[in-house]
Design a protein around this motif. Structure first.
Motif, PDB file in Angstrom:
ATOM      1  N   VAL A 442     105.961 -25.770 133.233  1.00  0.00           N
ATOM      2  CA  VAL A 442     105.398 -25.336 132.254  1.00  0.00           C
ATOM      3  C   VAL A 442     103.976 -26.329 132.521  1.00  0.00           C
ATOM      4  O   VAL A 442     104.012 -27.452 132.674  1.00  0.00           O
ATOM      5  N   TYR A 443     102.914 -25.580 132.155  1.00  0.00           N
ATOM      6  CA  TYR A 443     101.649 -26.245 132.417  1.00  0.00           C
ATOM      7  C   TYR A 443     100.768 -25.658 131.259  1.00  0.00           C
ATOM      8  O   TYR A 443     100.960 -24.716 130.707  1.00  0.00           O
ATOM      9  N   VAL A 444      99.360 -26.335 130.970  1.00  0.00           N
ATOM     10  CA  VAL A 444      98.587 -25.986 129.855  1.00  0.00           C
ATOM     11  C   VAL A 444      98.302 -24.552 129.924  1.00  0.00           C
ATOM     12  O   VAL A 444      98.256 -23.899 129.063  1.00  0.00           O
ATOM     13  N   GLN A 445      97.998 -24.011 131.234  1.00  0.00           N
ATOM     14  CA  GLN A 445      97.603 -22.425 131.081  1.00  0.00           C
ATOM     15  C   GLN A 445      98.573 -21.570 130.606  1.00  0.00           C
ATOM     16  O   GLN A 445      98.232 -20.454 130.081  1.00  0.00           O
ATOM     17  N   HIS A 446      99.934 -22.039 130.863  1.00  0.00           N
ATOM     18  CA  HIS A 446     100.918 -21.178 130.271  1.00  0.00           C
ATOM     19  C   HIS A 446     100.953 -21.488 128.826  1.00  0.00           C
ATOM     20  O   HIS A 446     100.933 -20.260 128.079  1.00  0.00           O
ATOM     21  N   LEU A 447     100.782 -22.548 128.261  1.00  0.00           N
ATOM     22  CA  LEU A 447     100.682 -22.492 126.800  1.00  0.00           C
ATOM     23  C   LEU A 447      99.596 -21.788 126.160  1.00  0.00           C
ATOM     24  O   LEU A 447      99.665 -21.273 125.207  1.00  0.00           O
ATOM     25  N   LEU A 448      98.373 -21.823 126.900  1.00  0.00           N
ATOM     26  CA  LEU A 448      97.447 -21.191 126.398  1.00  0.00           C
ATOM     27  C   LEU A 448      97.562 -19.791 126.527  1.00  0.00           C
ATOM     28  O   LEU A 448      97.283 -18.882 125.494  1.00  0.00           O
ATOM     29  N   ALA A 449      97.867 -19.122 127.627  1.00  0.00           N
ATOM     30  CA  ALA A 449      98.341 -17.747 127.665  1.00  0.00           C
ATOM     31  C   ALA A 449      99.227 -17.199 126.507  1.00  0.00           C
ATOM     32  O   ALA A 449      99.078 -16.008 125.973  1.00  0.00           O
ATOM     33  N   SER A 450     100.229 -17.877 126.288  1.00  0.00           N
ATOM     34  CA  SER A 450     101.258 -17.813 125.353  1.00  0.00           C
ATOM     35  C   SER A 450     100.606 -17.678 123.762  1.00  0.00           C
ATOM     36  O   SER A 450     101.283 -17.250 122.880  1.00  0.00           O
ATOM     37  N   ALA A 451      99.335 -18.421 123.753  1.00  0.00           N
ATOM     38  CA  ALA A 451      98.957 -18.241 122.409  1.00  0.00           C
ATOM     39  C   ALA A 451      97.685 -17.644 122.183  1.00  0.00           C
ATOM     40  O   ALA A 451      96.728 -18.046 121.385  1.00  0.00           O
ATOM     41  N   GLY A 452      97.484 -16.363 123.117  1.00  0.00           N
ATOM     42  CA  GLY A 452      96.319 -15.709 123.086  1.00  0.00           C
ATOM     43  C   GLY A 452      95.710 -15.188 121.732  1.00  0.00           C
ATOM     44  O   GLY A 452      94.510 -15.328 121.617  1.00  0.00           O
ATOM     45  N   ASP A 453      96.722 -14.692 121.095  1.00  0.00           N
ATOM     46  CA  ASP A 453      95.927 -14.232 119.811  1.00  0.00           C
ATOM     47  C   ASP A 453      95.402 -15.349 118.911  1.00  0.00           C
ATOM     48  O   ASP A 453      94.391 -15.273 118.169  1.00  0.00           O
ATOM     49  N   THR A 454      95.769 -16.502 118.671  1.00  0.00           N
ATOM     50  CA  THR A 454      95.341 -17.694 118.175  1.00  0.00           C
ATOM     51  C   THR A 454      94.040 -18.041 118.923  1.00  0.00           C
ATOM     52  O   THR A 454      93.278 -18.348 118.108  1.00  0.00           O
ATOM     53  N   VAL A 455      93.955 -18.093 119.943  1.00  0.00           N
ATOM     54  CA  VAL A 455      92.712 -18.476 120.631  1.00  0.00           C
ATOM     55  C   VAL A 455      91.719 -17.662 120.537  1.00  0.00           C
ATOM     56  O   VAL A 455      90.594 -18.029 119.973  1.00  0.00           O
ATOM     57  N   ARG A 456      91.908 -16.132 120.417  1.00  0.00           N
ATOM     58  CA  ARG A 456      91.217 -15.260 119.992  1.00  0.00           C
ATOM     59  C   ARG A 456      90.458 -15.495 118.363  1.00  0.00           C
ATOM     60  O   ARG A 456      89.530 -15.404 118.446  1.00  0.00           O
ATOM     61  N   GLY A 457      91.438 -15.745 117.575  1.00  0.00           N
ATOM     62  CA  GLY A 457      91.178 -16.203 116.229  1.00  0.00           C
ATOM     63  C   GLY A 457      90.227 -17.273 116.143  1.00  0.00           C
ATOM     64  O   GLY A 457      89.197 -17.237 115.474  1.00  0.00           O
ATOM     65  N   TRP A 458      90.677 -18.462 116.875  1.00  0.00           N
ATOM     66  CA  TRP A 458      89.684 -19.565 116.816  1.00  0.00           C
ATOM     67  C   TRP A 458      88.376 -19.203 117.494  1.00  0.00           C
ATOM     68  O   TRP A 458      87.158 -19.764 116.813  1.00  0.00           O
ATOM     69  N   VAL A 459      88.335 -18.725 118.475  1.00  0.00           N
ATOM     70  CA  VAL A 459      87.176 -18.412 119.034  1.00  0.00           C
ATOM     71  C   VAL A 459      86.198 -17.540 118.027  1.00  0.00           C
ATOM     72  O   VAL A 459      84.986 -17.577 118.019  1.00  0.00           O
ATOM     73  N   GLY A 460      86.891 -16.419 117.590  1.00  0.00           N
ATOM     74  CA  GLY A 460      86.298 -15.637 116.402  1.00  0.00           C
ATOM     75  C   GLY A 460      85.620 -16.537 115.421  1.00  0.00           C
ATOM     76  O   GLY A 460      84.787 -15.823 114.539  1.00  0.00           O
ATOM     77  N   ASP A 461      86.288 -17.526 114.933  1.00  0.00           N
ATOM     78  CA  ASP A 461      85.811 -18.478 114.036  1.00  0.00           C
ATOM     79  C   ASP A 461      84.546 -19.535 114.449  1.00  0.00           C
ATOM     80  O   ASP A 461      84.257 -20.191 113.706  1.00  0.00           O
ATOM     81  N   GLY A 462      84.337 -19.238 115.608  1.00  0.00           N
ATOM     82  CA  GLY A 462      83.350 -19.936 116.355  1.00  0.00           C
ATOM     83  C   GLY A 462      83.623 -21.300 117.111  1.00  0.00           C
ATOM     84  O   GLY A 462      82.712 -22.270 117.433  1.00  0.00           O
ATOM     85  N   ALA A 463      84.803 -21.340 117.480  1.00  0.00           N
ATOM     86  CA  ALA A 463      85.368 -22.597 117.886  1.00  0.00           C
ATOM     87  C   ALA A 463      84.644 -22.678 119.518  1.00  0.00           C
ATOM     88  O   ALA A 463      84.168 -21.802 120.059  1.00  0.00           O
TER      89      ALA A 463
END
Length: 505
Positions: A442-463
């Protein structure tokens, strides 16, 4: 009035009018000169546009010095990052000087992505453009100066005319930079003050060297702390420590024993006074037979200086020391790497390490309190750690750290500190990928992919998304994961807005 008097009077009026006109013309010329010089800082017309594409700040630094040198020669100059360049800047008979770095194994710097996508992708007619190009690279990589060469080929294909041959700089080579300076002098029509001088490295004291991962299945990683010879200088999160390494003392002694030369022989060189001192900072030959028979001074002159090594700074001035995270690297024959060997093994505790701090604006913190997603692996935690310290000092508390290493038991670098940040609320979210702690890696890219919806939410908030660590594997895979989450256009927009930044190696 006699005719002669009338003629003299008319001549007097004419001369007065000519003198008045000359004054008016001179004042107009002065105003035009002032307006032209003012344009250097306002985006108006300029004789030369100096453009930098920089990954770690070196090209940006050289571009600033290039612009300063040309201005000292009386030329109007405007400087810009390559991501601010449009096709119109390259037309209309402009003269552009490019200073272009190559990142990793032949990649363009991150700040060139917009230019590649929006300008280089178009079949523009650049037949009116005249340009110069300084290409920065490292010949230890297979694709030496790859982006600079790619840029040069594109400019030529589009009809641009080079002002002079491309200057390629191998790991900051001083001779190549002097060649660049000579070209600048030719453009100005006179000799200019040097635009580049060898950087001044100060002797910092190695105050602490602590193994961070005893029992790890990976190579040893160390926390390094250094103190300056005088007052602690200022720096920001994202800046870089440029270290001048030294050869292992035993390697120098062994070579001199084979050559039957006295280590204490006096020699003339700027990096020492004895033969052993100078050779500590020179590239030793692969085969000692290649330099056999040379007297001491000739040996010194035959061997080039060692290149510097860059490290992400893991602390802030408020910590009282400049801190690094350094992993031992080894050659296939088992020899320690140049920079990591010096910092983790050969430099004496309490001894000195020659170092300077280099500004790296491309990885500086966001200018505001927007959310931050910080992603990294291994010793890449160094750059992320400095950012979290800066966020804590500024009171910006919406932060998400995604970090990966081999095992939780041995490789959770600075664990107490990270978990204290979770407890205090500085870290709103923490995701850890310890690749060897389960059957499937398990690598960081896997964790990132599994949290895609949250990533989109943060980016939508200007992250803002900051990535620090290895280019091969981690950074490439993280980039692909982000592109899948945000789509290619979304990630490109993030990069264009300065909200996606990387310090990778």
């Amino acid at each position: 009035m006699p005719d002669t008097d009338r003629m003299l009077a008319a001549l007097t009026v004419l001369l007065a009018w000519l003198a008045f006109s000359a004054v008016i013309a001179w004042r107009a010329w002065r105003r035009a000169q002032a307006q032209r010089r003012a344009a250097e800082g306002t985006g108006g017309p300029a004789e030369y546009l100096v453009v930098h594409a920089s990954q770690t700040g070196f090209a940006e630094q050289l571009a600033a010095r290039t612009a300063e040198a040309l201005r000292s020669g009386g030329l109007a100059v405007r400087a810009a990052r390559i991501d601010a360049l449009t096709g119109s800047h390259l037309g209309n008979g402009n003269r552009v000087l490019f200073l272009a770095s190559t990142a990793g194994e032949g990649d363009a710097p991150d700040d060139a992505a917009v230019f590649i996508r929006k300008v280089m992708a178009n079949a523009a007619d650049l037949s009116s453009l005249r340009y110069g190009l300084l290409a920065l690279g490292d010949s230890s990589y297979a694709n030496y100066c790859a982006f600079g060469r790619r840029l040069d080929a594109w400019l030529r294909e589009r009809g641009a005319t080079p002002l002079f041959p491309v200057v390629e700089v191998d790991d900051g080579d001083a001779a190549a930079l002097r060649q660049w300076e000579a070209h600048l002098g030719h453009l100005a029509g006179r000799a200019l003050a040097p635009a580049w001088r060898p950087p001044r490295h100060e002797a910092w004291r190695l105050a602490e060297r602590r193994l961070l991962n005893p029992g790890s299945p990976g190579a040893p990683a160390f926390h390094i702390a250094l103190t300056p010879p005088a007052a602690l200088p200022d720096w920001q999160a994202g800046d870089i420590a440029e270290v001048m390494p030294r050869n292992a003392p035993h390697a120098v002694r062994a070579m001199l024993a084979v050559l039957d030369l006295d280590p204490a022989l006096p020699v003339h060189a700027e990096d020492g006074t004895t033969l052993a001192e100078v050779l500590a900072a020179r590239r030793l030959p692969e085969d000692v037979a290649d330099v056999a028979g040379l007297p001491a001074q000739a040996l010194v002159e035959a061997l080039p200086k060692l290149p510097h090594r860059d490290y992400s700074i893991a602390s802030l001035p408020a910590d009282g020391t400049l801190q690094l995270l350094v992993r031992e690297m080894r050659h296939p024959d088992g020899r320690l790497g140049l920079g990591s060997g010096w910092l983790t093994a050969h430099a004496a505790a309490g001894g000195t390490v020659d170092l300077r701090i280099r500004r790296n604006a491309g990885f500086h913190p966001p200018p505001d309190g927007r959310p931050m997603i910080l992603i990294g692996n291994g010793t890449g935690l160094a750059g992320l750690r400095a950012h979290l310290k800066a966020r804590e000092a500024a009171g910006h508390r919406r932060n998400w750290l995604i970090f990966g290493e081999r095992t939780r038991a041995a490789d959770y670098f600075h664990r107490d500190e990270v978990e204290a940040w979770v407890a205090s609320g500085l870290l709103d979210r923490l995701d850890l990928a310890f690749s060897r702690d389960q059957a499937g890696r398990v690598y960081v890219q896997h964790l990132l992919a599994s949290a895609g919806d949250t990533v989109r939410g943060w980016v939508g908030d200007g992250a803002a998304v900051y990535v620090c660590g290895s280019q091969a594997g981690m950074a490439t895979a993280v980039h692909a994961a982000l592109a899948a989450i945000l789509d290619e256009d979304g990630l490109a927009a993030l990069l264009e807005a300065g909200r996606y930044r990387r310090d990778v190696y």
